[in-house]
Design a protein around this motif. Structure first.
Motif, mmCIF file in Angstrom:
data_model
loop_
_atom_site.group_PDB
_atom_site.id
_atom_site.type_symbol
_atom_site.label_atom_id
_atom_site.label_comp_id
_atom_site.label_asym_id
_atom_site.label_seq_id
_atom_site.Cartn_x
_atom_site.Cartn_y
_atom_site.Cartn_z
ATOM 1 N N LYS A 61 0.666 -1.294 -0.141
ATOM 2 C CA LYS A 61 -0.130 -0.005 0.079
ATOM 3 C C LYS A 61 0.848 1.248 0.091
ATOM 4 O O LYS A 61 0.535 2.195 -0.490
ATOM 5 N N LEU A 62 2.113 1.280 0.788
ATOM 6 C CA LEU A 62 2.902 2.217 0.518
ATOM 7 C C LEU A 62 3.723 2.474 -0.756
ATOM 8 O O LEU A 62 4.602 3.387 -0.823
ATOM 9 N N GLY A 63 3.650 1.500 -1.419
ATOM 10 C CA GLY A 63 4.320 1.556 -2.900
ATOM 11 C C GLY A 63 5.829 1.024 -2.532
ATOM 12 O O GLY A 63 6.541 1.297 -3.223
ATOM 13 N N LEU A 64 5.940 0.088 -1.543
ATOM 14 C CA LEU A 64 7.300 -0.269 -1.236
ATOM 15 C C LEU A 64 7.598 -1.707 -1.568
ATOM 16 O O LEU A 64 6.558 -2.793 -1.453
ATOM 17 N N THR A 65 8.578 -2.149 -1.908
ATOM 18 C CA THR A 65 9.097 -3.738 -2.058
ATOM 19 C C THR A 65 9.928 -3.977 -0.780
ATOM 20 O O THR A 65 10.139 -3.288 0.085
ATOM 21 N N ALA A 66 9.975 -5.575 -0.708
ATOM 22 C CA ALA A 66 10.611 -6.129 0.456
ATOM 23 C C ALA A 66 12.171 -5.494 0.616
ATOM 24 O O ALA A 66 12.326 -5.043 1.872
ATOM 25 N N PRO A 67 12.717 -5.336 -0.268
ATOM 26 C CA PRO A 67 14.203 -4.952 -0.072
ATOM 27 C C PRO A 67 14.286 -3.202 0.227
ATOM 28 O O PRO A 67 15.111 -2.984 0.892
ATOM 29 N N ASP A 68 13.049 -2.461 -0.112
ATOM 30 C CA ASP A 68 12.994 -1.273 0.387
ATOM 31 C C ASP A 68 13.254 -1.051 1.787
ATOM 32 O O ASP A 68 13.760 0.045 2.415
ATOM 33 N N ILE A 69 12.463 -1.957 2.582
ATOM 34 C CA ILE A 69 12.338 -1.558 4.127
ATOM 35 C C ILE A 69 13.494 -1.673 4.774
ATOM 36 O O ILE A 69 13.611 -1.134 5.962
ATOM 37 N N PHE A 70 14.720 -2.149 4.203
ATOM 38 C CA PHE A 70 15.966 -2.060 4.904
ATOM 39 C C PHE A 70 16.727 -0.576 4.569
ATOM 40 O O PHE A 70 17.640 -0.342 5.533
ATOM 41 N N LYS A 71 16.152 0.389 3.930
ATOM 42 C CA LYS A 71 16.653 1.471 3.822
ATOM 43 C C LYS A 71 16.292 2.240 5.082
ATOM 44 O O LYS A 71 15.564 2.065 6.045
ATOM 45 N N PRO A 72 17.146 3.340 5.386
ATOM 46 C CA PRO A 72 16.863 4.267 6.587
ATOM 47 C C PRO A 72 15.413 4.846 6.405
ATOM 48 O O PRO A 72 14.936 5.192 5.349
ATOM 49 N N LEU A 73 14.728 5.041 7.658
ATOM 50 C CA LEU A 73 13.610 5.710 7.806
ATOM 51 C C LEU A 73 13.308 6.994 7.096
ATOM 52 O O LEU A 73 12.490 7.267 6.224
ATOM 53 N N ALA A 74 14.143 8.009 7.110
ATOM 54 C CA ALA A 74 14.459 9.049 6.320
ATOM 55 C C ALA A 74 14.188 9.006 5.047
ATOM 56 O O ALA A 74 13.735 9.605 4.272
ATOM 57 N N GLU A 75 14.717 8.070 4.514
ATOM 58 C CA GLU A 75 15.089 7.863 2.902
ATOM 59 C C GLU A 75 13.621 7.130 2.606
ATOM 60 O O GLU A 75 13.063 7.682 1.325
ATOM 61 N N LEU A 76 13.018 6.441 3.156
ATOM 62 C CA LEU A 76 11.868 5.797 3.039
ATOM 63 C C LEU A 76 10.745 6.634 2.790
ATOM 64 O O LEU A 76 9.974 6.732 2.004
ATOM 65 N N LYS A 77 10.804 7.670 3.818
ATOM 66 C CA LYS A 77 9.918 8.599 3.917
ATOM 67 C C LYS A 77 9.766 9.609 2.500
ATOM 68 O O LYS A 77 8.746 9.824 2.113
#
Length: 540
Positions: free
Chosen positions: A397-413
């Protein structure tokens, strides 16, 4: 399990593993001197031949006889797949793939499960590649470990469940595998949620010691895959220690080897994981304690050879050698020599461990050489993140893939914000224009009245600060438009990385099994130990 339910990414991409581990997986030349063979399928033929030549029929007979005795002591016959593997172990064409772990209550963190499944899967892969041989997955129970405080609790759904142990257990300092389960029912079993599977309760209800309970639980979870559990704190098995004990007591061979290796590791840019001692042995006292053996007592002490720390007991070297010959079961290897003991007992080809274990095995190659024992292939266990359907849905729903979740929170935002159409607020251009304007004013002041230059500079600084403040307020305003999405992202990040670390280091398997009884089967399908990649497993 469908392929879509399991994806992988390089360990280095997770940012969660040591440089030594990622350098090993990248086969950096600096680490090559510290291991024997790299964990790849083609390496096992030579490992088989080396171990087959070194492992004696007497060692195999001793192992199989005592394993039969260990299972018989549980009161029931071994499950069919386990019994079949015990029979296979009697043949000189059968080898083991071993992992080991502490006796954590109810398996402890998820990586306990991941280790064992890695051993099972590698055994299956080797059988397919080398059909003339058989391969048995083995779980080495760390029954002689004496750190009760490390294993007497586990976490489930945010709550910590603990067992105080028998009276005085916390200060006893003896092998935890021998601990009777006094008070376990009242303190822990009766407190568990009702949805905990019966097998977890029954393992402890039907056992007399922590070692037996852990074996029962591991067997109930992995019996169909033929997992063999071994408790090496056994008089019959300790007979194999005699030559090692003689050499260690007489020459202190292990410490010399480790110290030399540590110097080379440090030069190569790696920090040694474990500390080696002059004698890497413990002594099991009559009082049930596991105490360190210390050579060369302090000046003025009555004993000038070897003392048993924390006791009045001391021995000359000759006395200690006599004890090692007559009662080797009184001795217990520490972290440096336990792997050597393991490889002496088992027809083993590979040891599967976590990152910290891989690091300390890299300190031991010369120790194995000193004792004339083949050094196994060292394989990092499979490491994984589990995504429930609910969490996978939130990620999508957030438009993210599984590998994305390992990125820092600020980058993910920023990534989520871009997908939601959020403007990226930056007044850098305006700051440059403002600075240019004030520079012109400052030059004018310099020509007309130099005393005003400092005033202009102060105003320039004030204006720059005001603009920076406006930038922050505008950024917050832009972020507030998608506050719900960012809150969901932060909550998901916290859920998947409890206490800021990998899920596998905190969560217990029950937190998944209760809602997904097929979890272990999913892992069996997903894990590929020799692929050497981090797995993301999504609920099927």
């Amino acid at each position: 399990m469908a392929a879509a339910d399991c994806t992988t990414l390089p360990y280095a991409a997770t940012g969660a593993f040591s440089g030594l581990l990622t350098d090993y997986l990248a086969r950096k030349p600096a680490l090559a001197p510290f291991y024997h063979r790299f964990p790849e399928l083609t390496a096992f033929q030579a490992q088989i031949e080396e171990k087959q030549a070194a492992y004696s029929p007497e060692a195999r007979q001793r192992l199989v006889a005592d394993l039969h005795a260990q299972y018989a002591e549980l009161g029931n016959s071994a499950p069919p797949a386990v019994a079949a593997n015990l029979e296979l172990l009697a043949r000189n064409t059968t080898f083991t793939i071993t992992t080991g772990h502490q006796l954590n209550l109810f398996t402890g963190p998820l990586y306990f499960i991941y280790k064992i499944i890695s051993a099972i899967k590698l055994s299956q892969e080797l059988k397919a590649a080398y059909p003339l041989y058989d391969f048995v997955p083995v779980y080495w129970l760390a029954t002689e470990d004496h750190d009760f405080a490390e294993i007497n609790h586990f976490q489930l759904f945010g709550k910590t469940y603990s067992w105080a142990g028998p009276a005085g257990a916390a200060s006893l300092g003896g092998p935890v595998g021998r601990l009777p389960l006094t008070g376990f029912e009242e303190e822990l079993l009766s407190q568990l949620p009702p949805e905990v599977p019966a097998a977890f309760r029954e393992a402890y209800e039907n056992a007399n010691t922590l070692s037996a309970a852990t074996r029962r639980l591991a067997t109930s979870l992995f019996a169909d895959y033929g997992l063999v559990c071994i408790d090496a704190d056994r008089p019959a098995l300790k007979q194999a220690l005699r030559p090692l004990l003689r050499q260690e007591i007489q020459q202190q061979a292990s410490n010399q080897a480790v110290q030399a290796t540590n110097a080379r590791l440090t030069t190569a840019g790696y920090k040694p994981q474990v500390y080696s001692r002059p004698l890497n042995l413990f002594f099991l006292t009559d009082e049930g304690k596991r105490e360190r053996l210390e050579p060369d007592a302090a000046p003025g002490a009555d004993c000038t050879q070897v003392t048993v720390r924390g006791t009045a007991r001391c021995h000359s070297q000759a006395e200690l050698l006599a004890l090692a010959e007559s009662e080797p079961e009184r001795f217990s290897p520490n972290v440096v020599l336990r792997p050597v003991y393991q490889e002496m007992l088992l027809p083993n080809l590979a040891y599967i461990g976590g990152g910290a274990e891989v690091a300390y095995w890299f300190q031991l190659k010369d120790v194995f050489a000193a004792f004339g024992v083949p050094y196994p292939i060292v394989l990092p266990r499979n490491s994984a993140m589990y995504l429930s359907r609910a969490n996978a849905g939130k990620l999508a729903k957030l438009g993210l893939t599984a590998p994305d979740i390992f990125k820092p929170l600020a980058e993910l935002k920023k990534q989520v914000g871009a997908q939601l159409g959020q403007e990226e607020i930056s007044l850098a251009a305006q700051q440059q224009a403002l600075a240019a304007a004030f520079q012109q004013v400052q030059e004018l002041a310099q020509r007309l009245d130099p005393t005003l230059v400092k005033t202009v500079a102060a105003e320039a600084q004030k204006a720059a600060g005001s603009l920076a403040g406006l930038e922050k307020r505008l950024s917050k305003a832009a972020e507030a438009r998608h506050e719900t999405a960012y809150a969901q992202l932060s909550a998901l990040k916290d859920k998947l990385f409890p206490e800021g670390g990998l899920q596998e280091r905190t969560d217990n398997v029950l937190s998944i099994l209760i809602n997904n009884p097929g979890f272990i089967e999913q892992l069996i399908t997903c894990f590929e130990p020799l692929k050497l990649e981090f797995a993301v497993v999504q609920e099927g």
